[in-house]
Design a protein around this motif. Structure first.
Motif, short mmCIF file in Angstrom:
data_model
loop_
_atom_site.label_atom_id
_atom_site.label_comp_id
_atom_site.label_asym_id
_atom_site.label_seq_id
_atom_site.Cartn_x
_atom_site.Cartn_y
_atom_site.Cartn_z
N PRO A 254 -24.27 26.60 19.61
CA PRO A 254 -22.98 26.09 20.09
C PRO A 254 -21.86 26.64 19.20
O PRO A 254 -21.98 26.65 17.98
CB PRO A 254 -23.12 24.57 19.92
N GLY A 255 -20.82 27.09 19.82
CA GLY A 255 -19.72 27.71 19.07
C GLY A 255 -19.68 29.21 19.29
O GLY A 255 -18.65 29.84 19.05
N VAL A 256 -20.80 29.78 19.77
CA VAL A 256 -20.77 31.19 20.19
C VAL A 256 -20.31 31.17 21.65
O VAL A 256 -20.98 30.59 22.51
CB VAL A 256 -22.16 31.85 20.08
N VAL A 257 -19.13 31.72 21.90
CA VAL A 257 -18.55 31.68 23.26
C VAL A 257 -18.00 33.04 23.63
O VAL A 257 -17.68 33.85 22.76
CB VAL A 257 -17.36 30.70 23.38
N THR A 258 -17.86 33.23 24.91
CA THR A 258 -17.14 34.42 25.37
C THR A 258 -15.65 34.14 25.24
O THR A 258 -15.22 32.98 25.07
CB THR A 258 -17.46 34.71 26.84
N ALA A 259 -14.86 35.20 25.36
CA ALA A 259 -13.40 35.00 25.33
C ALA A 259 -12.99 34.10 26.50
O ALA A 259 -12.15 33.21 26.33
CB ALA A 259 -12.69 36.35 25.41
N ASP A 260 -13.59 34.32 27.67
CA ASP A 260 -13.31 33.42 28.81
C ASP A 260 -13.57 31.97 28.40
O ASP A 260 -12.79 31.08 28.73
CB ASP A 260 -14.26 33.72 29.98
N GLY A 261 -14.68 31.74 27.73
CA GLY A 261 -15.07 30.39 27.33
C GLY A 261 -14.07 29.80 26.34
O GLY A 261 -13.70 28.63 26.43
N ALA A 262 -13.62 30.63 25.38
CA ALA A 262 -12.64 30.13 24.40
C ALA A 262 -11.35 29.74 25.11
O ALA A 262 -10.75 28.71 24.81
CB ALA A 262 -12.38 31.21 23.36
N PHE A 263 -10.93 30.57 26.08
CA PHE A 263 -9.70 30.23 26.81
C PHE A 263 -9.87 28.92 27.58
O PHE A 263 -8.98 28.09 27.62
CB PHE A 263 -9.32 31.35 27.78
N ALA A 264 -11.05 28.75 28.18
CA ALA A 264 -11.28 27.53 28.97
C ALA A 264 -11.26 26.30 28.07
O ALA A 264 -10.80 25.24 28.49
CB ALA A 264 -12.62 27.62 29.70
N LEU A 265 -11.75 26.45 26.84
CA LEU A 265 -11.83 25.29 25.94
C LEU A 265 -10.47 24.90 25.35
O LEU A 265 -10.34 23.87 24.71
CB LEU A 265 -12.82 25.56 24.81
N CYS A 266 -9.47 25.77 25.56
CA CYS A 266 -8.13 25.43 25.09
C CYS A 266 -7.55 24.24 25.81
O CYS A 266 -6.70 23.54 25.30
CB CYS A 266 -7.17 26.57 25.38
N GLY A 267 -7.98 24.07 27.05
CA GLY A 267 -7.42 22.98 27.83
C GLY A 267 -5.99 23.28 28.23
O GLY A 267 -5.42 24.31 27.86
#
Ligand code: FES
Length: 556
Positions: A254-267
């Motif tokens: 957990p914590g390894v994400v794609t850039a798409d995933g990081a953007f989605a987690l910004c909320g």
């Protein structure tokens, strides 16, 4: 949406709320990095990875319905959300002991067969250990009939409402057409001059039939389970691309994400989902990550070179750069805590502390619908992926089917010209150019090929997860090769790689490169697995409603 009330729901026993426009993942991520899943064989903790509805990192159970993707679900008042596949909780799962007890993995192919009298007991154990969760609860709540399907018959359907799809729609509207844009985004902006079907994923595009006016049928669903059927004379695929995974030890932490995933987690409130991220990559996509999270980026690490704009940008912001570095492993159990690296040219290993690893090194085309429709595809060695063979107009080998943008491999600065050409061809206007537009490199080798070749000759430690959905480890793929299995289709059947819920999106591109190295032949000769519909898991209720209502009402 302003002034809309918060929606209150239960996450386990805790009361939580979702602000207007928030997905379930947005709402849960406000309380920190959400722990939602355990992997199906080793019960390793898993977190959101892709953020765009493809992986298995955010599957939860909502009101008794299993495998709902939190990043694609908008909670409603009174929802009961629970995690699956872990006991007693995802943060402390006793079955996680398997991860320690079987350091080399469980041999599900040859194990659990002797003594034969214990077979039934084995089956019970294996069923308890594996799987994505329990079946839907029947009888506790009355079944809700799915809403009537949405049906449209249009001249032009555009699949994808990103930059490229909207550019084509604008040119078509300018020429007097009124395209239908089908977009997966849950809350996209309206499309000027066209009609928009939002929250809608096209999952099936069969090869067109006959020679009539409306030969294409697109099937899909509007979130969460409304069937959608569109018939069209012309289809423009602008389904874009996605950020690829990468092989290294602990790449499923957990914590390894794609850039798409990081953007989605910004909320929607733009919060940072991490404090110190290591960004992997060296190109334009890294620039996008820096734009969004610059002050939370601890370092940029690239398997190959780093482009001059990223170098300039990182130097201005004091971000350390590590070009041509091998990522050996990510450590940290509940969440990634550090990354171990070594220079590719030789040199000592070193450790970067971080609370996220953002993968922004490689964009791949979302090309499943092109395969389904029977378009001729070609291997483009630069990115190491299949793209459609295109005429200068943007038309694929299937008459009436066009591709534009990332899915076509068109370079960003040629997107506008590509959109103009596609629109002109669709409208039957004179061709606006005959020279081919710049696309991703046809000739390889892919940068990662050399990278993986080096890694193949080095000792490895930790779990290198080749297929996160099915918990297939890299060494299982290598063992299959050592046993004499050849070709991706055979390796898939033997190991299970590529058979999970992401439909091979995240594992197959790297598996192809690894097998090409092991088999000593170019990646296209290793083959590709058949892209069967649906392109993403689709609620059966959506299709069932279409079958029940062959001439039913057209939804709004
Ligand atoms: S994070 Fe939701 S499906 Fe990947």
């Amino acid at each position: 949406m302003a002034g809309a009330p918060e929606r209150r729901f239960f996450f386990g026993r805790a009361r939580r709320s979702a602000r207007p426009g928030e997905t379930l993942l947005d709402a849960l991520a406000r309380g920190g990095w959400p722990a939602l899943q355990r992997s199906i064989r080793y019960h390793r903790p898993r977190g959101p990875f892709c953020g765009v509805g493809y992986c298995t990192g955010c599957l939860v159970r909502v009101n008794g319905r299993p495998n709902v993707r939190a990043c694609r679900y908008v909670p409603t008042d009174g929802d009961r959300v629970a995690t699956e596949n872990s006991w007693p909780s995802p943060r402390f799962d006793v079955l996680g002991a398997i991860d320690f007890l079987f350091p080399h993995g469980i041999d599900t192919l040859h194990g659990f067969v002797r003594p034969r009298w214990a077979t039934r007991a084995y089956h019970r154990v294996v069923r308890r250990l594996a799987g994505y969760g329990a079946a839907p609860e029947v009888g506790r709540t009355p079944p809700t009939p799915p809403p009537p399907p949405v049906r449209r018959t249009v001249d032009v359907a555009i699949v994808g409402g990103g930059v490229a799809g909207r550019a084509v729609a604008a040119h078509l509207a300018h020429g007097g057409a009124h395209p239908l844009v089908v977009d997966r985004a849950l809350a996209p902006e309206p499309v000027a001059g066209g009609e928009l079907l939002a929250s809608t994923t096209v999952t099936f595009l069969p090869a067109p039939v006959g020679t009539g006016d409306h030969r294409f049928t697109l099937l899909g669903f509007e979130e969460p389970d409304r069937g959608v059927e569109v018939t069209a004379r012309t289809v423009v695929l602008a389904s874009g691309g996605y950020d690829a995974a990468l092989l290294f030890g602990g790449n499923d932490r957990p914590g390894v994400v794609t850039a798409d995933g990081a953007f989605a987690l910004c909320g929607r409130d733009g919060r940072r989902p991490f404090r110190r991220a290591v960004v992997v990559g060296g190109g334009d996509r890294v620039g996008e990550v820096l734009d969004r999270f610059g002050d939370a980026v601890a370092a940029v690490v690239a398997p190959g070179g780093i482009s001059p704009p990223v170098v300039r940008r990182a130097s201005d912001e004091g971000i350390p750069l590590y070009p041509r570095s091998r990522i050996r492993s990510a450590a940290g159990r509940g969440r990634v805590r550090s990354l171990t690296l070594e220079p590719r040219g030789g040199g000592a290993r070193f450790v970067l502390s971080c609370d996220a690893v953002v993968l922004a090194h490689r964009r791949l085309p979302t090309s499943q619908l092109l395969f389904q429709a029977g378009a001729r595809m070609e291997w483009r060695g630069g990115p190491g992926a299949y793209y459609p063979v295109l005429a200068p107009s943007g038309e694929t080998s299937v008459p009436g089917l066009y591709a534009v943008g990332d899915v076509a491999g068109i370079l960003a600065d040629a997107n506008e010209r590509a959109a103009e050409r596609v629109a002109a061809a669709v409208l039957g206007a004179p061709a606006s150019g005959e020279e081919p537009l710049p696309r991703v490199a046809l000739e390889g080798p892919n940068e990662l090929e050399g990278y993986y070749r080096e890694l193949a000759s080095l000792p490895r430690s930790g779990r290198w997860v080749a297929c996160a959905c099915e918990d297939v480890l890299l060494h299982e793929v290598e063992e299959a090769h050592a046993r004499g299995y050849r070709g991706i289709e055979v390796i898939k059947r033997y190991t299970g790689v590529g058979t999970g819920l992401c439909q091979g999106r995240y594992c197959l591109p790297d598996a192809l490169l690894v097998l090409s190295i092991l088999e000593g032949r170019p990646a296209p000769e290793v083959g590709y697995i058949t892209q069967r519909p649906p392109a993403v898991p689709t609620p059966l209720a959506a299709f069932a409603a279409m079958a029940d209502s062959p001439t039913g009402p057209e939804g709004a």
